[in-house]
Design an enzyme around this catalytic site. Structure first.
Site, mmCIF file in Angstrom:
data_model
loop_
_atom_site.group_PDB
_atom_site.id
_atom_site.type_symbol
_atom_site.label_atom_id
_atom_site.label_comp_id
_atom_site.label_asym_id
_atom_site.label_seq_id
_atom_site.Cartn_x
_atom_site.Cartn_y
_atom_site.Cartn_z
ATOM 1 N N GLU A 104 25.561 -15.332 -17.149
ATOM 2 C CA GLU A 104 25.596 -16.690 -16.597
ATOM 3 C C GLU A 104 26.009 -17.676 -17.685
ATOM 4 O O GLU A 104 25.632 -17.534 -18.855
ATOM 5 C CB GLU A 104 24.216 -17.051 -16.047
ATOM 6 C CG GLU A 104 24.130 -18.378 -15.331
ATOM 7 C CD GLU A 104 22.770 -18.560 -14.637
ATOM 8 O OE1 GLU A 104 22.235 -17.555 -14.118
ATOM 9 O OE2 GLU A 104 22.257 -19.681 -14.629
ATOM 10 N N ASP A 106 26.009 -21.863 -18.049
ATOM 11 C CA ASP A 106 25.384 -22.988 -17.350
ATOM 12 C C ASP A 106 25.769 -24.361 -17.882
ATOM 13 O O ASP A 106 25.717 -24.606 -19.095
ATOM 14 C CB ASP A 106 23.852 -22.930 -17.497
ATOM 15 C CG ASP A 106 23.214 -21.857 -16.657
ATOM 16 O OD1 ASP A 106 23.883 -21.286 -15.803
ATOM 17 O OD2 ASP A 106 22.015 -21.618 -16.874
ATOM 18 N N GLU A 108 23.841 -27.823 -16.566
ATOM 19 C CA GLU A 108 22.888 -28.459 -15.658
ATOM 20 C C GLU A 108 22.706 -29.904 -16.108
ATOM 21 O O GLU A 108 22.544 -30.182 -17.300
ATOM 22 C CB GLU A 108 21.542 -27.729 -15.657
ATOM 23 C CG GLU A 108 21.600 -26.372 -14.982
ATOM 24 C CD GLU A 108 20.232 -25.711 -14.890
ATOM 25 O OE1 GLU A 108 19.843 -25.301 -13.798
ATOM 26 O OE2 GLU A 108 19.565 -25.615 -15.945
ATOM 27 N N HIS A 121 22.133 -29.938 -19.943
ATOM 28 C CA HIS A 121 21.451 -28.719 -20.365
ATOM 29 C C HIS A 121 22.457 -27.570 -20.268
ATOM 30 O O HIS A 121 23.006 -27.314 -19.196
ATOM 31 C CB HIS A 121 20.258 -28.479 -19.442
ATOM 32 C CG HIS A 121 19.489 -27.229 -19.700
ATOM 33 N ND1 HIS A 121 18.357 -27.201 -20.472
ATOM 34 C CD2 HIS A 121 19.682 -25.954 -19.266
ATOM 35 C CE1 HIS A 121 17.872 -25.964 -20.494
ATOM 36 N NE2 HIS A 121 18.672 -25.189 -19.782
ATOM 37 N N THR A 122 22.721 -26.888 -21.380
ATOM 38 C CA THR A 122 23.642 -25.749 -21.375
ATOM 39 C C THR A 122 22.894 -24.487 -21.776
ATOM 40 O O THR A 122 21.929 -24.525 -22.539
ATOM 41 C CB THR A 122 24.827 -25.971 -22.332
ATOM 42 O OG1 THR A 122 24.352 -25.998 -23.689
ATOM 43 C CG2 THR A 122 25.551 -27.274 -22.012
ATOM 44 N N GLU A 133 19.459 -22.335 -25.115
ATOM 45 C CA GLU A 133 19.652 -23.687 -24.622
ATOM 46 C C GLU A 133 20.138 -24.644 -25.708
ATOM 47 O O GLU A 133 19.643 -24.625 -26.832
ATOM 48 C CB GLU A 133 18.342 -24.250 -24.051
ATOM 49 C CG GLU A 133 17.755 -23.444 -22.900
ATOM 50 C CD GLU A 133 16.761 -22.393 -23.352
ATOM 51 O OE1 GLU A 133 16.741 -22.065 -24.580
ATOM 52 O OE2 GLU A 133 15.999 -21.885 -22.504
ATOM 53 N N ARG A 276 9.896 -21.870 -32.131
ATOM 54 C CA ARG A 276 10.100 -21.022 -30.957
ATOM 55 C C ARG A 276 10.408 -19.586 -31.356
ATOM 56 O O ARG A 276 10.093 -18.654 -30.616
ATOM 57 C CB ARG A 276 11.255 -21.596 -30.131
ATOM 58 C CG ARG A 276 11.543 -20.851 -28.848
ATOM 59 C CD ARG A 276 12.677 -21.540 -28.105
ATOM 60 N NE ARG A 276 13.048 -20.834 -26.908
ATOM 61 C CZ ARG A 276 14.096 -21.154 -26.157
ATOM 62 N NH1 ARG A 276 14.863 -22.174 -26.500
ATOM 63 N NH2 ARG A 276 14.382 -20.463 -25.076
#
Length: 289
Positions: A104, A106, A108, A121-122, A133, A276
């Site tokens: 995918e 993206d 968004e 948002h990628t 992201e 993270r």
């Protein structure tokens, strides 16, 4: 182009292994290129196929998908996003394959309170795994007019562009053990939907239904630089000699443009989120080539 001599075998091996794509030649007409898939009348095509709108109300959002599947391409869409208080709404525009180990790519667009900036948002998924992201604000008001959002996907890299300006590149680092989407055909999807549990300020700002219906508009779809099929029973190939976009990477000038965007408008980058990833950043984040 000098790089054909060394890189053409790579593409031929990729495409002949799958052996099912043709150079696309459609642009602009939504009747020809897309099917409205959900929303019970909330998505509509106007102006003889030149304009598509998606709307969202308290009952439902809406969405559409491409008739074709793609394996590499430079795909443009002009969007005008939800105006006013768009908090809690998401306009999604992305490519995706099917199955449990899908790929995918993206875009968004996360709505916000009136006067506050949209967030782009990628993300890139490979084999069903994302967590890549990057988020940006924009240097213009995306609700005042149409702007072009481009996914340029080839065997070398995936380039995200806004009005022709690159904002992000995801390179093919398979030689370092980083998966790259190259085998699974993807369709184009877009939708307008409610996501007020996370979309705006981490879900702190909820959607205000007194502003409904919300609406996003689309024009000037262009997939002329792409390899596609309309049926999984179609077995044809692309000719890399006729498609220089297959080998396009960023020029020095474009790297300068991307640096400007990332320095001034990036608000999140997974490649700098050490909290993270306490065991170390993903491999693609540590490559400088």
């Amino acid at each position: 182009m000098a790089c054909f001599a060394t890189k053409q075998p790579l593409l031929l091996s990729l495409l002949l292994a799958i052996g099912l794509f043709v150079v696309a030649a459609s642009a602009g007409n939504f009747y020809e290129s897309f099917d409205i898939t959900w929303g019970n009348g909330r998505a509509n095509i106007f102006e003889s196929g030149q304009l598509l709108t998606c709307t969202l109300d308290k009952i439902s959002g809406s969405g559409f998908q491409s008739k074709k599947e793609y394996l590499f391409g430079k795909i443009d869409m002009r969007l005008k996003l939800v105006k006013g208080n768009s908090a809690g709404t998401v306009t999604a525009y992305y490519l995706s394959s099917k199955g449990a180990t899908w790929d995918e790519i993206d875009f968004e667009f996360l709505g916000n309170l009136t006067g506050q900036p949209y967030t782009i948002h990628t993300n890139v998924f490979t084999g069903g795994k994302g967590d890549r992201e990057m988020q940006f604000h924009l240097w213009f008001d995306p609700t005042a007019d149409f702007h072009t959002y481009t996914v340029h996907w080839n065997p070398l890299n995936i380039i995200f562009l806004v009005d022709g300006i690159p904002i992000r590149v995801f390179k093919n680092y398979e030689k370092y053990g980083v998966p790259y989407p190259k085998n699974q055909p993807m369709q184009i999807y877009s939708s307008l939907w409610e996501a007020d549990d996370w979309a705006t300020q981490g879900g702190r700002v909820k959607i205000d239904w007194s502003n409904a219906p919300f609406s996003a508009s689309y024009r000037d779809f262009n997939d002329q630089s792409s390899c596609s099929r309309t049926s999984n029973l179609t077995w044809v190939t692309c000719d890399p000699n006729n498609n220089s976009w297959m080998w396009t990477s960023l020029s020095d000038r474009q790297y300068g443009q991307m640096k400007w965007v990332q320095d001034d408008y990036m608000i999140y980058n997974y490649c700098t989120d050490y909290k993270r990833f306490p065991q170390g950043l993903p491999k693609e984040c540590t490559k400088l080539e």
